[in-house]
Write a protein that holds these residues in place. Sequence first.
Motif, mmCIF file in Angstrom:
data_model
loop_
_atom_site.group_PDB
_atom_site.id
_atom_site.type_symbol
_atom_site.label_atom_id
_atom_site.label_comp_id
_atom_site.label_asym_id
_atom_site.label_seq_id
_atom_site.Cartn_x
_atom_site.Cartn_y
_atom_site.Cartn_z
ATOM 1 N N MET A 1 0.844 -1.192 0.000
ATOM 2 C CA MET A 1 0.000 0.000 0.000
ATOM 3 C C MET A 1 0.883 1.247 0.000
ATOM 4 O O MET A 1 1.818 1.359 0.788
ATOM 5 N N THR A 2 0.598 2.154 -0.906
ATOM 6 C CA THR A 2 1.358 3.400 -0.952
ATOM 7 C C THR A 2 0.831 4.368 0.098
ATOM 8 O O THR A 2 -0.309 4.267 0.554
ATOM 9 N N HIS A 3 1.685 5.297 0.480
ATOM 10 C CA HIS A 3 1.264 6.316 1.440
ATOM 11 C C HIS A 3 1.855 7.653 1.041
ATOM 12 O O HIS A 3 2.843 7.718 0.314
ATOM 13 N N SER A 4 1.226 8.702 1.502
ATOM 14 C CA SER A 4 1.682 10.052 1.180
ATOM 15 C C SER A 4 2.746 10.485 2.173
ATOM 16 O O SER A 4 2.663 10.190 3.375
ATOM 17 N N ARG A 5 3.735 11.188 1.664
ATOM 18 C CA ARG A 5 4.725 11.812 2.538
ATOM 19 C C ARG A 5 4.368 13.290 2.671
ATOM 20 O O ARG A 5 4.093 13.955 1.668
ATOM 21 N N ILE A 6 4.396 13.782 3.896
ATOM 22 C CA ILE A 6 3.973 15.154 4.150
ATOM 23 C C ILE A 6 5.085 15.897 4.884
ATOM 24 O O ILE A 6 5.609 15.427 5.902
ATOM 25 N N ALA A 7 5.441 17.059 4.355
ATOM 26 C CA ALA A 7 6.419 17.942 4.988
ATOM 27 C C ALA A 7 5.694 19.038 5.766
ATOM 28 O O ALA A 7 4.622 19.488 5.364
ATOM 29 N N TYR A 8 6.288 19.436 6.859
ATOM 30 C CA TYR A 8 5.714 20.457 7.725
ATOM 31 C C TYR A 8 6.505 21.753 7.588
ATOM 32 O O TYR A 8 7.740 21.734 7.585
ATOM 33 N N MET A 9 5.799 22.874 7.439
ATOM 34 C CA MET A 9 6.458 24.169 7.318
ATOM 35 C C MET A 9 5.840 25.175 8.294
ATOM 36 O O MET A 9 4.694 25.589 8.118
ATOM 37 N N PRO A 10 6.562 25.557 9.339
ATOM 38 C CA PRO A 10 6.073 26.588 10.260
ATOM 39 C C PRO A 10 6.525 27.970 9.793
ATOM 40 O O PRO A 10 7.676 28.154 9.394
ATOM 41 N N LEU A 11 5.619 28.947 9.837
ATOM 42 C CA LEU A 11 5.936 30.304 9.390
ATOM 43 C C LEU A 11 5.637 31.298 10.503
ATOM 44 O O LEU A 11 4.514 31.380 11.005
ATOM 45 N N ILE A 12 6.650 32.070 10.875
ATOM 46 C CA ILE A 12 6.486 33.083 11.917
ATOM 47 C C ILE A 12 5.887 34.359 11.323
ATOM 48 O O ILE A 12 6.022 34.629 10.128
ATOM 49 N N THR A 13 5.247 35.142 12.173
ATOM 50 C CA THR A 13 4.685 36.425 11.741
ATOM 51 C C THR A 13 5.106 37.574 12.644
ATOM 52 O O THR A 13 4.791 38.729 12.340
ATOM 53 N N TYR A 14 5.810 37.285 13.750
ATOM 54 C CA TYR A 14 6.151 38.336 14.719
ATOM 55 C C TYR A 14 7.584 38.143 15.197
ATOM 56 O O TYR A 14 7.995 37.011 15.457
ATOM 57 N N PRO A 15 8.386 39.211 15.280
ATOM 58 C CA PRO A 15 8.001 40.599 15.002
ATOM 59 C C PRO A 15 7.845 40.917 13.514
ATOM 60 O O PRO A 15 7.185 41.861 13.147
ATOM 61 N N GLU A 16 8.457 40.082 12.647
ATOM 62 C CA GLU A 16 8.260 40.220 11.203
ATOM 63 C C GLU A 16 8.217 38.833 10.601
ATOM 64 O O GLU A 16 8.823 37.893 11.106
ATOM 65 N N ALA A 17 7.512 38.706 9.496
ATOM 66 C CA ALA A 17 7.526 37.449 8.752
ATOM 67 C C ALA A 17 8.841 37.333 7.992
ATOM 68 O O ALA A 17 9.484 38.336 7.669
ATOM 69 N N ILE A 18 9.244 36.087 7.717
ATOM 70 C CA ILE A 18 10.437 35.871 6.921
ATOM 71 C C ILE A 18 10.207 36.405 5.512
ATOM 72 O O ILE A 18 9.055 36.519 5.054
ATOM 73 N N ALA A 19 11.274 36.738 4.817
ATOM 74 C CA ALA A 19 11.162 37.298 3.471
ATOM 75 C C ALA A 19 10.393 36.360 2.549
ATOM 76 O O ALA A 19 10.539 35.143 2.599
ATOM 77 N N ASP A 20 9.573 36.955 1.687
ATOM 78 C CA ASP A 20 8.710 36.174 0.805
ATOM 79 C C ASP A 20 9.504 35.250 -0.114
ATOM 80 O O ASP A 20 9.057 34.139 -0.425
#
Length: 279
Positions: A1-20
């Motif tokens: 049985m195949t399964h999906s691989r999922i990557a996790y990405m956390p993004l901060i917003t304070y005091p500034e968001a990381i560059a786009d």
Amino acid sequence: MTHSRIAYMPLITYPEAIADDATRAAVALARPLGYALSVTTFAIDLPRVSSGLGDLLIDIPGLVQSAEEKSRAECRRLEQLVLESAASPADVHCTARKVPWGAVPGDAAEQARYFDLALLPWAPDTAPVEDMAEAVVFGSGRPAVLVPPSARPAAVDHLAIAWDGSRVAARALGDALPLLAEGGQVSVLTVRDEKPLGGSDLAGALASSLAKRGLNAKPVETTLGNRTIAEALQDTALSNGAQLLAMGGFGHSRIRDFVLGGATRGILTQLRLPVLLSH
């Protein structure tokens, strides 16, 4: 049985968001690596404090509310940016979490444990981004790929592994090999004059072991010269055509602080290609 691989990405917003551009690069890399993407944006929850007479001069509650509203607005903007940057928006799931100020890195590390690896957009000399990377690398138990803005969305046809025969290097190798495209090449990098090594041909021994498993692997030895260990590893990886460098993240946790090894700290400050760190 195949399964999906999922990557996790956390993004901060304070005091500034990381560059786009760093966020776009990390999002675009997920699909070539073979991962769906789960993105969490963090809305900040600031403490309500009173400064007595100072409240008459400065509207502290108003400043707190404004900062929180800006953070929530950044969550919404980043979600849209992620969806626009993804090769297939259907493979991306976005959520927002409201977390107390100072607790974001630890919360992200805990969330990352539920996924296959973490993808971390990278910007140098940015304390909140470095705090996030250190927390996820050393606290999640999962591999993390740091992605600079210069990264190109392509499958990993050539992997470089920083090899010193250690446990963390072996862990990094195991975490990185699933990212290697079918028929891809592995360069085993050894820096001879950086520290005492446990053998005279560690790179050759690993390359031979990988070849027995059907992998196209070659040993690559280099020396520091006038470079730092981080510069030597990245220079050698890039000059050999590698698209990803894998290395063990060396550090000792001490309460909530980290004492990082020279290679890990150097990579965090001089990132030039996607780097998988495993601890």
